[in-house]
Design a protein around this motif. Structure first.
Motif, PDB file in Angstrom:
ATOM      1  N   LEU A  55       7.668 -11.509  11.404  1.00 18.69           N
ATOM      2  CA  LEU A  55       7.728 -11.237   9.972  1.00 18.69           C
ATOM      3  C   LEU A  55       6.773 -10.107   9.600  1.00 18.69           C
ATOM      4  CD1 LEU A  55       8.841 -12.053   7.194  1.00 18.69           C
ATOM      5  CD2 LEU A  55       6.913 -13.609   7.012  1.00 18.69           C
ATOM      6  N   ILE A  56       5.564 -10.180  10.098  1.00 20.64           N
ATOM      7  CA  ILE A  56       4.581  -9.126   9.827  1.00 20.64           C
ATOM      8  C   ILE A  56       5.058  -7.794  10.392  1.00 20.64           C
ATOM      9  CG2 ILE A  56       2.248  -8.326  10.392  1.00 20.64           C
ATOM     10  CD1 ILE A  56       1.433 -11.345  10.213  1.00 20.64           C
ATOM     11  N   TYR A  57       5.620  -7.817  11.592  1.00 20.83           N
ATOM     12  CA  TYR A  57       6.122  -6.589  12.205  1.00 20.83           C
ATOM     13  C   TYR A  57       7.254  -5.989  11.371  1.00 20.83           C
ATOM     14  CZ  TYR A  57       8.267  -3.387  15.504  1.00 20.83           C
ATOM     15  OH  TYR A  57       8.805  -2.276  16.079  1.00 20.83           O
ATOM     16  N   CYS A  58       8.142  -6.831  10.881  1.00 22.15           N
ATOM     17  CA  CYS A  58       9.276  -6.340  10.081  1.00 22.15           C
ATOM     18  C   CYS A  58       8.832  -5.789   8.735  1.00 22.15           C
ATOM     19  CB  CYS A  58      10.291  -7.457   9.864  1.00 22.15           C
ATOM     20  SG  CYS A  58      11.208  -7.880  11.350  1.00 22.15           S
ATOM     21  N   LEU A  59       7.782  -6.324   8.179  1.00 17.97           N
ATOM     22  CA  LEU A  59       7.344  -5.912   6.846  1.00 17.97           C
ATOM     23  C   LEU A  59       6.238  -4.870   6.849  1.00 17.97           C
ATOM     24  CD1 LEU A  59       7.356  -9.378   5.052  1.00 17.97           C
ATOM     25  CD2 LEU A  59       9.128  -7.620   5.034  1.00 17.97           C
ATOM     26  N   LYS A  60       5.742  -4.486   8.003  1.00 19.53           N
ATOM     27  CA  LYS A  60       4.578  -3.597   8.057  1.00 19.53           C
ATOM     28  C   LYS A  60       4.840  -2.202   7.500  1.00 19.53           C
ATOM     29  CE  LYS A  60       5.137  -2.039  12.837  1.00 19.53           C
ATOM     30  NZ  LYS A  60       5.643  -0.743  12.565  1.00 19.53           N
ATOM     31  N   ASP A  61       6.062  -1.715   7.584  1.00 23.59           N
ATOM     32  CA  ASP A  61       6.358  -0.365   7.117  1.00 23.59           C
ATOM     33  C   ASP A  61       7.137  -0.332   5.807  1.00 23.59           C
ATOM     34  OD1 ASP A  61       5.110   0.902   9.298  1.00 23.59           O
ATOM     35  OD2 ASP A  61       6.897   0.630  10.539  1.00 23.59           O
ATOM     36  N   VAL A  62       7.208  -1.443   5.113  1.00 20.71           N
ATOM     37  CA  VAL A  62       7.952  -1.494   3.856  1.00 20.71           C
ATOM     38  C   VAL A  62       7.180  -0.728   2.786  1.00 20.71           C
ATOM     39  CG1 VAL A  62       8.816  -3.007   2.029  1.00 20.71           C
ATOM     40  CG2 VAL A  62       9.060  -3.672   4.413  1.00 20.71           C
ATOM     41  N   SER A  63       7.891   0.173   2.111  1.00 18.87           N
ATOM     42  CA  SER A  63       7.284   0.958   1.047  1.00 18.87           C
ATOM     43  C   SER A  63       7.583   0.290  -0.290  1.00 18.87           C
ATOM     44  CB  SER A  63       7.857   2.376   1.056  1.00 18.87           C
ATOM     45  OG  SER A  63       7.431   3.074  -0.082  1.00 18.87           O
ATOM     46  N   PHE A  64       6.558  -0.013  -1.054  1.00 17.36           N
ATOM     47  CA  PHE A  64       6.716  -0.666  -2.346  1.00 17.36           C
ATOM     48  C   PHE A  64       6.733   0.330  -3.507  1.00 17.36           C
ATOM     49  CE2 PHE A  64       5.221  -4.062   0.370  1.00 17.36           C
ATOM     50  CZ  PHE A  64       6.083  -5.084   0.017  1.00 17.36           C
ATOM     51  N   THR A  65       6.887   1.602  -3.204  1.00 22.00           N
ATOM     52  CA  THR A  65       6.870   2.615  -4.259  1.00 22.00           C
ATOM     53  C   THR A  65       8.231   2.811  -4.916  1.00 22.00           C
ATOM     54  OG1 THR A  65       7.251   4.345  -2.615  1.00 22.00           O
ATOM     55  CG2 THR A  65       4.952   3.866  -3.195  1.00 22.00           C
ATOM     56  N   ALA A  66       9.304   2.430  -4.238  1.00 23.50           N
ATOM     57  CA  ALA A  66      10.646   2.595  -4.807  1.00 23.50           C
ATOM     58  C   ALA A  66      11.505   1.387  -4.438  1.00 23.50           C
ATOM     59  CB  ALA A  66      11.289   3.866  -4.285  1.00 23.50           C
ATOM     60  N   LEU A  67      12.457   1.057  -5.318  1.00 24.94           N
ATOM     61  CA  LEU A  67      13.314  -0.105  -5.118  1.00 24.94           C
ATOM     62  C   LEU A  67      14.059  -0.085  -3.781  1.00 24.94           C
ATOM     63  CD1 LEU A  67      14.344  -2.712  -6.507  1.00 24.94           C
ATOM     64  CD2 LEU A  67      16.252  -1.352  -7.346  1.00 24.94           C
ATOM     65  N   PRO A  68      14.651   1.023  -3.364  1.00 28.21           N
ATOM     66  CA  PRO A  68      15.365   0.999  -2.079  1.00 28.21           C
ATOM     67  C   PRO A  68      14.449   0.727  -0.892  1.00 28.21           C
ATOM     68  CG  PRO A  68      16.027   2.920  -3.354  1.00 28.21           C
ATOM     69  CD  PRO A  68      14.862   2.285  -4.065  1.00 28.21           C
ATOM     70  N   GLY A  69      13.153   0.932  -1.058  1.00 29.87           N
ATOM     71  CA  GLY A  69      12.220   0.729   0.037  1.00 29.87           C
ATOM     72  C   GLY A  69      11.896  -0.731   0.301  1.00 29.87           C
ATOM     73  N   TRP A  70      11.861  -1.545  -0.726  1.00 29.52           N
ATOM     74  CA  TRP A  70      11.406  -2.921  -0.521  1.00 29.52           C
ATOM     75  C   TRP A  70      12.441  -3.985  -0.849  1.00 29.52           C
ATOM     76  CZ3 TRP A  70      11.488  -6.099  -4.752  1.00 29.52           C
ATOM     77  CH2 TRP A  70      11.489  -5.502  -5.992  1.00 29.52           C
TER      78      TRP A  70
END
Length: 109
Positions: A55-70
């Motif tokens: 889970l941590i590996y999958c979420l480590k590169d998620v960008s919370f700056t734009a809707l399509p990112g997260w």
């Protein structure tokens, strides 16, 4: 580039190590003998630890700056967790979360 002999030796070594590691558990813990308490504890804890690391590996590169990112990622994680809590079927949970993620990244991105 590996020669044929090197490739065959590599395959042989990998096969031997795989067989040895699988046989080692039967040698260390023969049938009818109780496994040590630490091993029993580890067998209960490792699946949770592996899932947490994934889970941590999958979420480590998620960008919370734009809707399509997260949004696709977090929605897929939520659906995967909900399906697992509801049905307790690993393949259903993984397939459902993956399908939702693939659909959302095509629609939102």
């Amino acid at each position: 580039m590996m020669t044929t002999a090197q490739a065959l030796l590599t395959v042989f070594i990998c096969a031997a190590v795989t067989v040895m590691t699988r046989a080692l558990s039967f040698l260390l813990f023969p049938a009818g003998r109780q496994a040590p308490a630490f091993i029993t504890w580890m067998s209960k804890q490792l699946p949770r630890a592996v899932m947490a690391m994934l889970l941590i590996y999958c979420l480590k590169d998620v960008s919370f700056t734009a809707l399509p990112g997260w949004f696709p990622t977090l929605a897929a994680v939520a659906v995967t967790a909900a399906l697992h809590l509801w049905k307790r079927q690993m393949m259903l949970s993984i397939a459902g979360g993956t399908a939702l993620y693939m659909i959302l990244i095509r629609l939102i991105a």
